[in-house]
Design a protein around this motif. Structure first.
Motif, PDB file in Angstrom:
ATOM      1  N   ARG A 112       8.471  -1.331  10.375  1.00 29.17           N
ATOM      2  CA  ARG A 112       9.026  -1.662   8.941  1.00 29.17           C
ATOM      3  C   ARG A 112       8.695  -0.246   8.398  1.00 29.17           C
ATOM      4  N   LYS A 113       9.925   0.233   7.427  1.00 25.89           N
ATOM      5  CA  LYS A 113       9.927   1.319   6.867  1.00 25.89           C
ATOM      6  C   LYS A 113       9.438   1.220   5.381  1.00 25.89           C
ATOM      7  N   LYS A 114       9.066   2.001   4.762  1.00 23.37           N
ATOM      8  CA  LYS A 114       8.563   1.953   3.167  1.00 23.37           C
ATOM      9  C   LYS A 114       9.076   3.145   2.557  1.00 23.37           C
ATOM     10  N   ILE A 115       9.667   3.019   1.390  1.00 20.07           N
ATOM     11  CA  ILE A 115       9.874   3.944   0.680  1.00 20.07           C
ATOM     12  C   ILE A 115       9.208   4.485  -0.692  1.00 20.07           C
ATOM     13  N   ASN A 116       8.841   5.732  -0.645  1.00 18.14           N
ATOM     14  CA  ASN A 116       8.230   6.138  -1.686  1.00 18.14           C
ATOM     15  C   ASN A 116       9.307   6.897  -2.878  1.00 18.14           C
ATOM     16  N   LEU A 117       9.595   5.838  -3.899  1.00 16.01           N
ATOM     17  CA  LEU A 117      10.651   5.945  -4.913  1.00 16.01           C
ATOM     18  C   LEU A 117      10.564   7.455  -5.753  1.00 16.01           C
ATOM     19  N   GLN A 118       9.044   8.241  -5.767  1.00 19.44           N
ATOM     20  CA  GLN A 118       9.110   9.121  -6.326  1.00 19.44           C
ATOM     21  C   GLN A 118       9.452  10.420  -5.924  1.00 19.44           C
ATOM     22  N   THR A 119       9.159  10.433  -4.351  1.00 19.01           N
ATOM     23  CA  THR A 119       9.621  11.584  -3.664  1.00 19.01           C
ATOM     24  C   THR A 119      11.008  11.348  -2.824  1.00 19.01           C
ATOM     25  N   GLY A 120      11.286  10.239  -2.765  1.00 17.03           N
ATOM     26  CA  GLY A 120      12.524   9.763  -1.761  1.00 17.03           C
ATOM     27  C   GLY A 120      11.962   9.832  -0.334  1.00 17.03           C
ATOM     28  N   GLU A 121      10.872   9.979   0.068  1.00 15.45           N
ATOM     29  CA  GLU A 121      10.408  10.070   1.414  1.00 15.45           C
ATOM     30  C   GLU A 121      10.277   8.676   1.893  1.00 15.45           C
ATOM     31  N   ILE A 122      10.740   8.501   3.452  1.00 16.86           N
ATOM     32  CA  ILE A 122      10.683   7.085   4.157  1.00 16.86           C
ATOM     33  C   ILE A 122       9.868   7.309   5.078  1.00 16.86           C
ATOM     34  N   THR A 123       8.930   6.382   5.203  1.00 17.76           N
ATOM     35  CA  THR A 123       7.919   6.426   6.271  1.00 17.76           C
ATOM     36  C   THR A 123       7.916   5.268   6.868  1.00 17.76           C
ATOM     37  N   THR A 124       7.441   5.266   8.130  1.00 17.17           N
ATOM     38  CA  THR A 124       7.367   3.861   9.171  1.00 17.17           C
ATOM     39  C   THR A 124       6.003   3.436   8.910  1.00 17.17           C
ATOM     40  N   VAL A 125       5.922   1.914   8.746  1.00 15.27           N
ATOM     41  CA  VAL A 125       4.642   1.515   8.773  1.00 15.27           C
ATOM     42  C   VAL A 125       4.667   0.366   9.877  1.00 15.27           C
ATOM     43  N   GLY A 126       3.799   0.379  10.768  1.00 15.77           N
ATOM     44  CA  GLY A 126       3.769  -0.503  11.918  1.00 15.77           C
ATOM     45  C   GLY A 126       3.082  -1.793  11.198  1.00 15.77           C
ATOM     46  N   ASP A 127       3.489  -2.992  11.702  1.00 16.54           N
ATOM     47  CA  ASP A 127       2.890  -4.252  11.478  1.00 16.54           C
ATOM     48  C   ASP A 127       1.462  -4.385  11.961  1.00 16.54           C
ATOM     49  N   ASP A 128       1.075  -3.596  13.067  1.00 13.90           N
ATOM     50  CA  ASP A 128      -0.211  -3.772  13.566  1.00 13.90           C
ATOM     51  C   ASP A 128      -1.011  -2.513  13.022  1.00 13.90           C
ATOM     52  N   LYS A 129      -0.210  -1.837  12.205  1.00 17.33           N
ATOM     53  CA  LYS A 129      -1.060  -0.486  11.815  1.00 17.33           C
ATOM     54  C   LYS A 129      -1.852  -0.833  10.352  1.00 17.33           C
ATOM     55  N   GLU A 130      -2.267  -1.735  10.263  1.00 18.00           N
ATOM     56  CA  GLU A 130      -2.841  -1.780   8.860  1.00 18.00           C
ATOM     57  C   GLU A 130      -4.144  -0.769   8.594  1.00 18.00           C
ATOM     58  N   GLU A 131      -3.781  -0.350   7.450  1.00 22.88           N
ATOM     59  CA  GLU A 131      -4.896   0.775   7.000  1.00 22.88           C
ATOM     60  C   GLU A 131      -6.357   0.034   7.102  1.00 22.88           C
ATOM     61  N   ALA A 132      -7.098   1.110   7.716  1.00 20.99           N
ATOM     62  CA  ALA A 132      -8.457   0.449   8.147  1.00 20.99           C
ATOM     63  C   ALA A 132      -9.396   0.546   6.679  1.00 20.99           C
ATOM     64  N   ALA A 133     -10.144  -0.566   6.664  1.00 20.05           N
ATOM     65  CA  ALA A 133     -10.952  -0.700   5.369  1.00 20.05           C
ATOM     66  C   ALA A 133     -11.898   0.494   5.501  1.00 20.05           C
ATOM     67  N   PRO A 134     -12.304   0.928   4.432  1.00 22.69           N
ATOM     68  CA  PRO A 134     -13.496   1.896   4.360  1.00 22.69           C
ATOM     69  C   PRO A 134     -14.711   1.351   5.059  1.00 22.69           C
ATOM     70  N   SER A 135     -15.485   2.247   5.861  1.00 19.75           N
ATOM     71  CA  SER A 135     -16.680   1.531   6.532  1.00 19.75           C
ATOM     72  C   SER A 135     -17.665   1.917   5.542  1.00 19.75           C
ATOM     73  N   LEU A 136     -18.536   0.884   5.739  1.00 15.70           N
ATOM     74  CA  LEU A 136     -19.766   0.612   4.869  1.00 15.70           C
ATOM     75  C   LEU A 136     -21.030   1.335   5.469  1.00 15.70           C
ATOM     76  N   ASP A 137     -20.638   1.817   6.561  1.00 15.59           N
ATOM     77  CA  ASP A 137     -22.002   2.394   7.464  1.00 15.59           C
ATOM     78  C   ASP A 137     -22.448   3.633   6.435  1.00 15.59           C
ATOM     79  N   THR A 138     -21.545   4.207   5.980  1.00 13.32           N
ATOM     80  CA  THR A 138     -22.003   5.465   5.246  1.00 13.32           C
ATOM     81  C   THR A 138     -22.534   5.142   3.707  1.00 13.32           C
TER      82      THR A 138
END
Length: 195
Positions: free
Chosen positions: A159-185
């Motif tokens: 899946r691709k995502k568009i940054n409307l402000q810059t016009g940049e197109i990036t690829t976002v893999g369905d299985d590449k969800e952003e990791a939630a910040p760790s509470l360990d620290t």
């Protein structure tokens, strides 16, 4: 190929590159990279104020600025103008050295500095004459949701995502969800001041 403006006058597009035979916008992966960047950027620029008006009125009185009708320059260094201030820009561009800044990262900033310094086109200096019969009848670029849909309609595994402000197109893999910040620290047992 006829050239047309979309959304704002100024940037010109080859009609056959942008529109299919039935008058629909072509999928973004079927147009050149430059055209794709400009179309995406136009989506962001729609409804923005004229740069010159904004420089006059400032952020506090932004609502007094005319809405931009014209765009000049390259994406991310564009100058947005209303009809009232287009002659000032054209004078700067043609007579005051603005054309020397074409394609540079200082294009917009140089015009802004010239304008803020009180420089203006001489009275009666003409803007461009546009051929269109109804300036409000320019095709409107697709909205952000439509742009994203069209960008991803032929993509099956990524899946691709568009940054409307810059016009940049990036690829976002369905299985590449952003990791939630760790509470360990996190110092969850620390006492924090309260009011």
């Amino acid at each position: 190929m006829p050239k047309i403006s979309i959304g704002l006058r100024g940037w010109r597009f080859d009609q056959e590159e942008v529109f299919s035979a039935d008058g629909e916008f072509r999928p973004l992966d079927e147009v050149s990279e430059d055209t794709r960047r400009r179309l995406i950027r136009l989506t962001y620029l729609q409804g923005k104020p004229c740069d010159a008006c904004y420089l006059i009125h400032g952020e506090a009185e932004k609502k007094r600025s005319n809405q931009a009708e014209i765009v000049y320059g390259e994406p991310m260094e564009e100058v947005l103008l209303c009809q009232t201030h287009e002659p000032d820009f054209l004078y700067w561009f043609r007579q005051a050295g603005g054309s020397d800044r074409t394609g540079t990262e200082v294009f917009r900033d140089e015009f802004h500095e010239w304008f803020v310094a009180g420089n203006r086109a001489p009275e009666g200096y003409a803007g461009l004459e546009y051929i269109d019969t109804d300036p409000d009848d320019l095709p409107t670029p697709p909205d952000p949701e439509e742009l994203n849909r069209r960008l991803n309609e032929n993509s099956e595994d990524e899946r691709k995502k568009i940054n409307l402000q810059t016009g940049e197109i990036t690829t976002v893999g369905d299985d590449k969800e952003e990791a939630a910040p760790s509470l360990d620290t996190a110092e969850l047992d620390r006492e924090y001041p309260t009011k």
